[in-house]
Design a protein around this motif. Structure first.
Motif, PDB file in Angstrom:
ATOM      1  N   ALA A  52       0.839  -1.207   0.000  1.00  0.00           N
ATOM      2  CA  ALA A  52       0.000   0.000   0.000  1.00  0.00           C
ATOM      3  C   ALA A  52       0.871   1.253   0.000  1.00  0.00           C
ATOM      4  O   ALA A  52       0.631   2.205  -0.749  1.00  0.00           O
ATOM      5  CB  ALA A  52      -0.930  -0.011   1.205  1.00  0.00           C
ATOM      6  N   ASN A  53       1.896   1.260   0.845  1.00  0.00           N
ATOM      7  CA  ASN A  53       2.815   2.401   0.869  1.00  0.00           C
ATOM      8  C   ASN A  53       3.530   2.566  -0.480  1.00  0.00           C
ATOM      9  O   ASN A  53       3.760   3.689  -0.938  1.00  0.00           O
ATOM     10  CB  ASN A  53       3.856   2.216   1.970  1.00  0.00           C
ATOM     11  N   HIS A  54       3.882   1.433  -1.084  1.00  0.00           N
ATOM     12  CA  HIS A  54       4.582   1.489  -2.371  1.00  0.00           C
ATOM     13  C   HIS A  54       3.696   2.142  -3.426  1.00  0.00           C
ATOM     14  O   HIS A  54       4.190   2.929  -4.263  1.00  0.00           O
ATOM     15  CB  HIS A  54       4.971   0.080  -2.810  1.00  0.00           C
ATOM     16  N   GLU A  55       2.403   1.858  -3.405  1.00  0.00           N
ATOM     17  CA  GLU A  55       1.492   2.497  -4.363  1.00  0.00           C
ATOM     18  C   GLU A  55       1.488   4.008  -4.153  1.00  0.00           C
ATOM     19  O   GLU A  55       1.515   4.789  -5.114  1.00  0.00           O
ATOM     20  CB  GLU A  55       0.083   1.944  -4.222  1.00  0.00           C
ATOM     21  N   LEU A  56       1.443   4.432  -2.897  1.00  0.00           N
ATOM     22  CA  LEU A  56       1.468   5.866  -2.603  1.00  0.00           C
ATOM     23  C   LEU A  56       2.767   6.503  -3.099  1.00  0.00           C
ATOM     24  O   LEU A  56       2.758   7.576  -3.702  1.00  0.00           O
ATOM     25  CB  LEU A  56       1.306   6.081  -1.098  1.00  0.00           C
ATOM     26  N   LEU A  57       3.886   5.824  -2.854  1.00  0.00           N
ATOM     27  CA  LEU A  57       5.188   6.350  -3.263  1.00  0.00           C
ATOM     28  C   LEU A  57       5.306   6.516  -4.772  1.00  0.00           C
ATOM     29  O   LEU A  57       5.926   7.459  -5.261  1.00  0.00           O
ATOM     30  CB  LEU A  57       6.297   5.409  -2.773  1.00  0.00           C
ATOM     31  N   THR A  58       4.724   5.577  -5.504  1.00  0.00           N
ATOM     32  CA  THR A  58       4.899   5.575  -6.957  1.00  0.00           C
ATOM     33  C   THR A  58       3.752   6.278  -7.682  1.00  0.00           C
ATOM     34  O   THR A  58       3.742   6.320  -8.915  1.00  0.00           O
ATOM     35  CB  THR A  58       5.018   4.133  -7.487  1.00  0.00           C
ATOM     36  N   SER A  59       2.802   6.827  -6.934  1.00  0.00           N
ATOM     37  CA  SER A  59       1.635   7.460  -7.554  1.00  0.00           C
ATOM     38  C   SER A  59       1.888   8.894  -7.969  1.00  0.00           C
ATOM     39  O   SER A  59       1.092   9.481  -8.715  1.00  0.00           O
ATOM     40  CB  SER A  59       0.454   7.435  -6.576  1.00  0.00           C
TER      41      SER A  59
END
Length: 395
Positions: free
Chosen positions: A318-325
């Protein structure tokens, strides 16, 4: 004839850099059914926040046949932990313990955290090499959480070992425990219980702003905790306050060793240490997932969720999605959870990270890896087993 990488090598690669795994998960969508595990897997950031906040999804309890269940020999132990309880008991425990974790209470404790960190660096004796995990990141949380709970210094090593055995036997550390692990854990719970009773029997020797002192003061009041609740939360606060903090601190040391400009910036006072801690937590979540159980039929992302369905919320993904969004992320994402079960010690953990960065910025002029770090073999608590460092100390 060529052979593919071993399973151990694949696991090591995922632990070192789980981003490719997270990217593959995101391509499948924010919610995926895992047939082998018979579990829904949440990888999307917004969906993770929803599930963590929604009261229709609760923490799982121990299996009915388990010794930790209501009919087992140690009934109520896991259900009495703040991190495993629900409903009114959870609200009551959070109110009781929460007063020790307020920003004001943590600020009052910061001087002791700084002193503990300074003592660890003094113990290193300006040695040019060290294992950052063994000598710093595994030891600072023991001091901090021991101080918070009220564990006498002479008993902390024993408590560390007891809690680790209990964690393995309860499935907290690595999933489904073996029969031997469960048996050992049950015995160690009894051993820890005897220690807690001994500490409570001498209230004049307890630290005044500790969990045990708070519990003694609340005796014979409407706020009083049961013996099982006190014991369970001595254990759960130790585990929650040690493992994730250790992994976070190890991650900060690894980042310092591989980004020399960061140490230079710390030394020059040019780094926002609080922001640096959150940046590490967002990108390298020390706890990779948490689990919930659906309490009623509902729909998520167009999928029918039935009562009893298991839902694994992948915090790191979930954090990775935020980082790459491309969205601005000036916080730790869901590393500390959300909603009613958001980590009570989040502010304390952040303070430990900030204190570490500030201390090494003052004491070290150079830092690099002395050898490749070794990762723990468990994906749930993602962290380092060892971190060989070469250090240049300031004169």
């Amino acid at each position: 004839m060529t052979t593919g990488p071993t399973r151990a090598a694949v696991t090591e690669a995922l632990l070192r850099c789980p981003a490719p795994l997270y990217a593959r998960m995101h391509r499948q969508g924010p919610l995926v059914w895992s047939r082998p595990d018979r579990t829904w897997v949440v990888t999307g950031y917004d969906l993770a926040r929803l599930v963590l906040r929604d009261p229709r999804f609760r923490l799982p309890g121990p299996p009915p046949e388990s010794e930790w269940s209501e009919n087992g020999s140690h009934a109520g132990f896991f259900q009495s932990m703040l991190l495993a309880s629900e409903g009114e008991r959870h609200a009551r425990l959070r109110r009781f313990l929460g007063r020790l974790f307020t920003p004001r209470a943590v600020r009052a404790r910061t001087v002791r955290i700084e002193a503990a960190m300074a003592a660890l660096l003094d113990d290193a004796g300006r040695c040019p090499t060290m294992d950052g995990v063994a000598q710093i990141s595994a030891r600072l949380p023991v001091s901090v959480i021991g101080d918070l709970v009220g564990i006498p210094e002479g008993d902390r090593d024993e408590v560390s070992e007891l809690c680790r055995v209990i964690s393995r036997g309860g499935g907290v550390a690595s999933g489904r425990p073996s029969g031997d692990d469960v048996g050992n854990a049950l015995a160690r719970v009894d051993d820890l219980g005897r220690l807690v009773q001994r500490w409570r029997a001498t209230p004049d020797r307890l630290m005044p702003d500790s969990v045990l002192a708070l519990a003694v003061d609340a005796r014979d009041t409407s706020e009083a905790l049961s013996d099982t609740e006190i014991l369970a939360n001595v254990f759960s606060l130790y585990i929650a306050g040690h493992d994730t903090s250790r992994n976070m601190l190890s991650g900060l040391l690894l980042r310092l060793a591989t980004h020399p400009e960061l140490l230079a910036g710390l030394s020059a006072g040019e780094v926002d240490t609080a922001a640096e801690v959150d940046r590490l937590l967002l990108g390298e979540s020390p706890l990779t997932f948490t689990v919930r159980v659906a309490q009623e039929e509902c729909t998520l992302e167009g999928e029918r969720i039935r009562p009893g369905d298991m839902i694994r919320v992948m915090l790191g993904a979930a954090n990775h999605e935020l980082l790459t969004s491309g969205a601005q992320a000036d916080h730790a994402g869901v590393s500390f959870g959300e909603g009613r079960h958001v980590c009570l010690g989040a502010h304390l953990a952040r303070t430990e990270g900030r204190v570490l960065l500030e201390a090494v910025g003052r004491r070290w002029s150079g830092l690099r890896l002395a050898a490749e770090p070794a990762w723990t073999p468990h994906f749930l608590h993602r962290g380092l087993d060892s971190l060989p460092l070469e250090i240049a100390w300031r004169q």
